[in-house]
Every structure is written in structure tokens, then in C-alpha cells.
Design a protein around this motif. Structure first.
Motif, PDB file in Angstrom:
ATOM      1  N   GLY A 299      39.720 -26.297 -23.963  1.00  0.00           N
ATOM      2  CA  GLY A 299      38.821 -25.507 -24.810  1.00  0.00           C
ATOM      3  C   GLY A 299      38.829 -24.018 -24.503  1.00  0.00           C
ATOM      4  N   LYS A 300      39.736 -23.588 -23.641  1.00  0.00           N
ATOM      5  CA  LYS A 300      39.791 -22.164 -23.259  1.00  0.00           C
ATOM      6  C   LYS A 300      41.240 -21.738 -23.173  1.00  0.00           C
ATOM      7  CE  LYS A 300      36.146 -22.612 -19.904  1.00  0.00           C
ATOM      8  NZ  LYS A 300      35.816 -22.540 -18.515  1.00  0.00           N
ATOM      9  N   VAL A 301      41.455 -20.437 -23.299  1.00  0.00           N
ATOM     10  CA  VAL A 301      42.761 -19.898 -22.947  1.00  0.00           C
ATOM     11  C   VAL A 301      42.641 -19.397 -21.509  1.00  0.00           C
ATOM     12  CG1 VAL A 301      44.498 -18.122 -23.390  1.00  0.00           C
ATOM     13  CG2 VAL A 301      43.274 -19.165 -25.309  1.00  0.00           C
ATOM     14  N   THR A 302      43.470 -19.934 -20.632  1.00  0.00           N
ATOM     15  CA  THR A 302      43.461 -19.476 -19.246  1.00  0.00           C
ATOM     16  C   THR A 302      44.693 -18.603 -19.014  1.00  0.00           C
ATOM     17  OG1 THR A 302      42.296 -21.445 -18.492  1.00  0.00           O
ATOM     18  CG2 THR A 302      43.498 -20.210 -16.812  1.00  0.00           C
ATOM     19  N   GLY A 303      44.451 -17.380 -18.592  1.00  0.00           N
ATOM     20  CA  GLY A 303      45.550 -16.464 -18.301  1.00  0.00           C
ATOM     21  C   GLY A 303      46.028 -16.689 -16.879  1.00  0.00           C
ATOM     22  N   PHE A 304      47.339 -16.778 -16.722  1.00  0.00           N
ATOM     23  CA  PHE A 304      47.927 -17.014 -15.406  1.00  0.00           C
ATOM     24  C   PHE A 304      48.642 -15.729 -15.007  1.00  0.00           C
ATOM     25  CE2 PHE A 304      50.932 -20.141 -12.998  1.00  0.00           C
ATOM     26  CZ  PHE A 304      50.164 -20.002 -11.857  1.00  0.00           C
ATOM     27  N   LEU A 305      48.061 -15.000 -14.055  1.00  0.00           N
ATOM     28  CA  LEU A 305      48.557 -13.662 -13.741  1.00  0.00           C
ATOM     29  C   LEU A 305      48.998 -13.549 -12.283  1.00  0.00           C
ATOM     30  CD1 LEU A 305      45.643 -11.521 -15.285  1.00  0.00           C
ATOM     31  CD2 LEU A 305      47.600 -12.532 -16.442  1.00  0.00           C
ATOM     32  N   GLY A 306      49.872 -12.600 -12.063  1.00  0.00           N
ATOM     33  CA  GLY A 306      50.308 -12.314 -10.698  1.00  0.00           C
ATOM     34  C   GLY A 306      51.548 -11.454 -10.752  1.00  0.00           C
ATOM     35  N   PRO A 307      51.793 -10.664  -9.693  1.00  0.00           N
ATOM     36  CA  PRO A 307      52.990  -9.813  -9.684  1.00  0.00           C
ATOM     37  C   PRO A 307      54.263 -10.657  -9.702  1.00  0.00           C
ATOM     38  CG  PRO A 307      51.531  -9.336  -7.817  1.00  0.00           C
ATOM     39  CD  PRO A 307      51.012 -10.562  -8.465  1.00  0.00           C
ATOM     40  N   ASN A 308      55.398 -10.031  -9.935  1.00  0.00           N
ATOM     41  CA  ASN A 308      56.676 -10.754  -9.882  1.00  0.00           C
ATOM     42  C   ASN A 308      56.815 -11.431  -8.527  1.00  0.00           C
ATOM     43  OD1 ASN A 308      57.449  -9.932 -12.397  1.00  0.00           O
ATOM     44  ND2 ASN A 308      58.650  -8.195 -11.657  1.00  0.00           N
ATOM     45  N   GLY A 309      57.268 -12.661  -8.551  1.00  0.00           N
ATOM     46  CA  GLY A 309      57.471 -13.394  -7.300  1.00  0.00           C
ATOM     47  C   GLY A 309      56.215 -14.055  -6.772  1.00  0.00           C
ATOM     48  N   ALA A 310      55.108 -13.987  -7.525  1.00  0.00           N
ATOM     49  CA  ALA A 310      53.837 -14.559  -7.054  1.00  0.00           C
ATOM     50  C   ALA A 310      53.867 -16.085  -7.010  1.00  0.00           C
ATOM     51  CB  ALA A 310      52.693 -14.093  -7.949  1.00  0.00           C
ATOM     52  N   GLY A 311      54.726 -16.691  -7.827  1.00  0.00           N
ATOM     53  CA  GLY A 311      54.802 -18.155  -7.846  1.00  0.00           C
ATOM     54  C   GLY A 311      54.358 -18.777  -9.162  1.00  0.00           C
ATOM     55  N   LYS A 312      54.208 -17.961 -10.201  1.00  0.00           N
ATOM     56  CA  LYS A 312      53.730 -18.492 -11.494  1.00  0.00           C
ATOM     57  C   LYS A 312      54.740 -19.466 -12.102  1.00  0.00           C
ATOM     58  CE  LYS A 312      53.517 -14.373 -13.262  1.00  0.00           C
ATOM     59  NZ  LYS A 312      54.050 -13.611 -12.113  1.00  0.00           N
ATOM     60  N   SER A 313      55.994 -19.033 -12.205  1.00  0.00           N
ATOM     61  CA  SER A 313      57.007 -19.891 -12.832  1.00  0.00           C
ATOM     62  C   SER A 313      57.200 -21.170 -12.025  1.00  0.00           C
ATOM     63  CB  SER A 313      58.341 -19.165 -12.952  1.00  0.00           C
ATOM     64  OG  SER A 313      58.160 -17.989 -13.669  1.00  0.00           O
TER      65      SER A 313
ATOM     66  N   GLU B 294      42.596  -9.448 -24.370  1.00  0.00           N
ATOM     67  CA  GLU B 294      42.185  -9.850 -25.725  1.00  0.00           C
ATOM     68  C   GLU B 294      42.279 -11.357 -25.916  1.00  0.00           C
ATOM     69  OE1 GLU B 294      41.803  -7.596 -28.707  1.00  0.00           O
ATOM     70  OE2 GLU B 294      41.248  -6.362 -26.990  1.00  0.00           O
ATOM     71  N   THR B 295      43.153 -12.004 -25.145  1.00  0.00           N
ATOM     72  CA  THR B 295      43.497 -13.399 -25.427  1.00  0.00           C
ATOM     73  C   THR B 295      42.764 -14.417 -24.556  1.00  0.00           C
ATOM     74  OG1 THR B 295      45.723 -12.590 -25.933  1.00  0.00           O
ATOM     75  CG2 THR B 295      45.471 -14.963 -25.750  1.00  0.00           C
ATOM     76  N   ALA B 296      42.643 -14.115 -23.256  1.00  0.00           N
ATOM     77  CA  ALA B 296      42.183 -15.154 -22.323  1.00  0.00           C
ATOM     78  C   ALA B 296      40.665 -15.175 -22.148  1.00  0.00           C
ATOM     79  CB  ALA B 296      42.854 -14.952 -20.973  1.00  0.00           C
ATOM     80  N   ASP B 297      40.142 -16.372 -21.875  1.00  0.00           N
ATOM     81  CA  ASP B 297      38.718 -16.538 -21.553  1.00  0.00           C
ATOM     82  C   ASP B 297      38.529 -16.586 -20.047  1.00  0.00           C
ATOM     83  OD1 ASP B 297      37.857 -17.295 -24.346  1.00  0.00           O
ATOM     84  OD2 ASP B 297      39.315 -18.880 -23.954  1.00  0.00           O
ATOM     85  N   HIS B 298      39.541 -17.171 -19.403  1.00  0.00           N
ATOM     86  CA  HIS B 298      39.445 -17.433 -17.972  1.00  0.00           C
ATOM     87  C   HIS B 298      40.732 -16.932 -17.322  1.00  0.00           C
ATOM     88  CE1 HIS B 298      37.543 -19.835 -14.721  1.00  0.00           C
ATOM     89  NE2 HIS B 298      38.781 -19.852 -14.242  1.00  0.00           N
ATOM     90  N   LEU B 299      40.677 -16.573 -16.050  1.00  0.00           N
ATOM     91  CA  LEU B 299      41.887 -16.073 -15.387  1.00  0.00           C
ATOM     92  C   LEU B 299      42.149 -16.796 -14.075  1.00  0.00           C
ATOM     93  CD1 LEU B 299      41.388 -12.226 -15.840  1.00  0.00           C
ATOM     94  CD2 LEU B 299      42.943 -13.697 -17.130  1.00  0.00           C
ATOM     95  N   LEU B 300      43.424 -17.071 -13.875  1.00  0.00           N
ATOM     96  CA  LEU B 300      43.871 -17.591 -12.594  1.00  0.00           C
ATOM     97  C   LEU B 300      44.880 -16.563 -12.104  1.00  0.00           C
ATOM     98  CD1 LEU B 300      43.869 -20.056 -10.692  1.00  0.00           C
ATOM     99  CD2 LEU B 300      45.641 -21.057 -12.117  1.00  0.00           C
TER     100      LEU B 300
ATOM    101  N   ALA C 183      38.405 -17.269 -12.164  1.00  0.00           N
ATOM    102  CA  ALA C 183      37.077 -16.926 -12.671  1.00  0.00           C
ATOM    103  C   ALA C 183      37.159 -16.511 -14.139  1.00  0.00           C
ATOM    104  CB  ALA C 183      36.513 -15.768 -11.851  1.00  0.00           C
ATOM    105  N   PRO C 184      36.008 -16.538 -14.827  1.00  0.00           N
ATOM    106  CA  PRO C 184      36.003 -16.043 -16.207  1.00  0.00           C
ATOM    107  C   PRO C 184      36.432 -14.575 -16.249  1.00  0.00           C
ATOM    108  CG  PRO C 184      33.934 -17.151 -15.681  1.00  0.00           C
ATOM    109  CD  PRO C 184      34.690 -17.021 -14.399  1.00  0.00           C
ATOM    110  N   MET C 185      37.042 -14.191 -17.359  1.00  0.00           N
ATOM    111  CA  MET C 185      37.525 -12.813 -17.547  1.00  0.00           C
ATOM    112  C   MET C 185      36.448 -11.778 -17.163  1.00  0.00           C
ATOM    113  SD  MET C 185      39.846 -10.727 -18.992  1.00  0.00           S
ATOM    114  CE  MET C 185      40.814 -11.777 -20.023  1.00  0.00           C
TER     115      MET C 185
END
Ligand code: ADP
Length: 317
Positions: A27-41, A192-198, A209-211
Motif C-alpha cells: 500500500g506504499k511506495v518505498t524508496g530504496f536509497l543509498g550511494p553507489n556500492g551500498a548494496g541495493k542491487s 515526489e514518489t515515495a511514502d517511505h524510505l529505506l 522511516a516515513p519520508m
């Protein structure tokens, strides 16, 4: 829902993902953020079973990805938009995916329509632009009408119209109650897009946490006060332990105050009979909050521009 429990991935000596525990809610858009090499992919690849955790586990809808009988119906993922044969057409690529997952062929036409590729669906994928490739990747993710969707840098190569389209698509998927995890380096777009951020850095969680909460954590959130008695108010604010800025780039009647709510500042001014002509919040951007959060986690940082510009470009003779 995606649940990760102490997820860890090591490549030789390198720990790409360290002990990550998080839940991505529906029910939310969760943004997955981190610098290059952080481990997202690496994390996203483990969610869809393309990589095996060294320890810990990650479940999709309570199941391991490998245990899903028809994976595309459970999880749709755009991880690498170039991951299809350049000699095939978009339609035949999607038909192949549909067939192998027990998805009716009629669904292919629907997703082509959704992503705006119907007219070029018979063309070789190799002739597609980057943006068209992204749209095809998104179509493949939507094919099984899954509850969980992962998008790794989905707006890469899209024009402004396409970026807005992708944002609206993600928001509508979340509004339908689906779980949407999306990574991006474009902070203004993410805001503009995410409700929550990881947010992760060097394989570890920096914020979950929430944006609004992430932005509120920035030290750059500050109150702006305009008063004809700036000096008197500054003295009182400092006496209360607040950081006050009154620089050359500010008007003489202007103060910037960090660490207090508008109500606290207003009450303090009132109690000292200081007239206030303006009291407003200068809100930090997600980009500013993100930069502060990840300052110690940047693996491949560029030198400051000022450093480069000061370097003499012509060697001394
Ligand atoms: P991100 O997607 O956040 O940029 P990645 O998940 O791609 O980060 O990478 C995390 C870390 O793991 C990086 O230091 C990267 O160099 C390393 N890494 C990723 N994949 C491999 C691999 N297949 N072999 C060795 N190291 C890897």
C-alpha cells in the motif's frame, strides 16, 4: 510484503550486505536509497533469487522466491532493462515470459498498452532507445499482475513525460494495495514518489522511516524569523541554547533558527514583547537530508568541485 531477516551477502572479503532486517509494507511506495556500492542491487537480486544470501533470509509474501510456483505472478521486477534478447520483438519477449509463467497471452497486449509500446511491439528490441527499453522492463514486471514489484532505477533514460508517467504508475500500483520497492538516485523525483524510505550505506541500514521523518531529521530544517528587533530576539534565542544564524546573505531583520518549533519561537518572542513580522519553516529537501545521512557511507565519492577548480591546469615551467 517483503520481509528481510538479518540478510547478509559476502563476496570473498567484501560484505556487500550486512545483517539487514526490514519490512517493505504493502500500500506504499518505498524508496530504496543509498550511494553507489551500498548494496541495493545485491539486496534486490536476493529478493528475486538471483543471488543467494550468505546468511539470513528474505521472504516475499511469506515465501522464499525460489518456492514460488509461478514467480512472475508473485513478484515483478525491473532489475536490468537490457536483460532481453536484442533480436526479439517486445511482443515475442513478453509472450515467452507469459507462457513460462502460465499467464494468458491476452495479458501481453494489456501491459504493452499500459507502458505505451503497442505501436512498436513488433520491432526488434535492439533498435529500442534506453527509455523504450525501460518501458519494456516495466511491462515485464507488470505481466503477472503481481502483489510485489521491484524497480531498480526505473526512470533511467525516460524523458520528463516518461518520468511523470512512471511516478504515477508506481503511485497507482501502491494505491491498489501492492508492495512497491523502487531504487533511484534522483532525490527530487523520489521525494515526489515515495511514502517511505529505506536508506542503506555500506550494506547497513541508515534509515527506515516515513519520508517526512527522514526529512525532519535534517539539520537544515530551520525557522525563518523577521523582526525589527532582531538583535534582542537573537540574544534571547541564544540564551535558550538555540543556534541562530544572522549572516551577510540575510536581511538585517532576518534570523534563521535551528532546533526550535515555530510555536516555541513565537512564544519566546511574545514573552519578551518582540514584534514578529514573519515566522516560517525553511524545510530541508530530501536531497539535503540524504546527503547528511550518507555522508560517511560514500564509497566512490568525487572530490569537491572547489578542489578541482583550484588545481592549476597548466604545469609550471
Ligand atoms: P548498489 O546497487 O547499491 O550500487 P551493489 O549491490 O551493486 O550496490 O554492490 C554492493 C557492493 O558489493 C559493492 O562494493 C560492489 O562492488 C560489491 N559487489 C556487488 N556484486 C558483486 C559481485 N558479483 N562480486 C563481487 N563484488 C560485488
Amino acid at each position: 510484503m517483503i520481509t528481510s531477516d538479518r540478510l547478509t551477502k559476502r563476496y570473498g572479503d567484501k560484505e556487500a550486505v550486512s545483517d539487514l532486517s526490514f519490512t517493505v509494507a504493502p500500500g506504499k511506495v518505498t524508496g530504496f536509497l543509498g550511494p553507489n556500492g551500498a548494496g541495493k542491487s545485491t539486496t534486490m537480486r536476493m529478493i528475486v533469487g538471483l543471488d543467494t544470501p550468505t546468511s539470513g533470509r528474505v521472504l516475499v509474501g511469506g515465501m522464499r522466491y525460489g518456492a514460488l510456483r509461478r514467480p512472475l505472478r508473485g513478484v515483478g521486477a525491473l532489475l536490468d532493462a537490457r536483460a532481453c534478447h536484442p533480436g526479439r520483438s517486445a511482443r515475442s519477449h513478453l509472450l515467452g515470459l507469459a507462457r513460462s509463467n502460465g499467464i494468458p497471452a491476452s495479458r501481453v497486449g494489456e501491459v504493452l498498452e499500459t507502458v505505451g509500446l503497442t505501436e512498436v511491439a513488433g520491432k526488434r528490441v535492439g533498435s529500442y532507445s534506453l527509455g523504450m527499453g525501460q518501458r519494456l522492463g516495466i511491462a515485464a514486471a507488470l505481466l503477472g499482475d503481481p502483489e510485489v514489484l521491484l524497480f531498480d532505477e526505473p526512470v533511467n533514460g525516460l524523458d520528463p513525460d516518461g518520468v511523470r508517467w512512471a511516478r504515477e504508475l508506481m503511485r497507482s500500483l501502491a494505491a491498489q494495495g501492492r508492495t512497491v520497492l523502487v531504487s533511484s538516485h534522483l532525490m527530487s523525483e523520489m521525494q515526489e514518489t515515495a511514502d517511505h524510505l529505506l536508506v542503506i550505506g555500506r550494506g547497513r541500514i541508515l534509515a527506515d522511516a516515513p519520508m517526512e521523518e527522514v526529512i525532519a531529521g535534517s539539520s537544515l530544517n530551520a525557522a525563518r524569523v523577521r523582526t525589527p528587533e532582531a538583535q534582542a530576539l537573537e540574544r534571547e534565542l541564544r540564551r535558550h541554547g538555540l543556534a541562530v544564524e544572522r549572516g551577510a546573505d540575510l536581511e538585517p531583520d532576518e534570523l534563521i533558527v535551528v532546533g526550535a518549533t515555530l510555536r516555541e519561537i513565537g512564544d519566546l518572542a511574545f514573552s519578551h514583547r518582540v514584534p514578529v513580522h514573519e515566522l516560517s519553516m525553511r524545510r530541508a529537501s530530501l536531497e539535503q537530508a540524504y546527503m547528511e545521512l550518507t555522508a560517511d557511507s560514500v564509497e566512490y565519492g568525487a572530490p569537491a568541485l572547489s578542489q578541482i577548480l583550484q588545481t592549476p591546469s597548466t604545469p609550471k615551467v
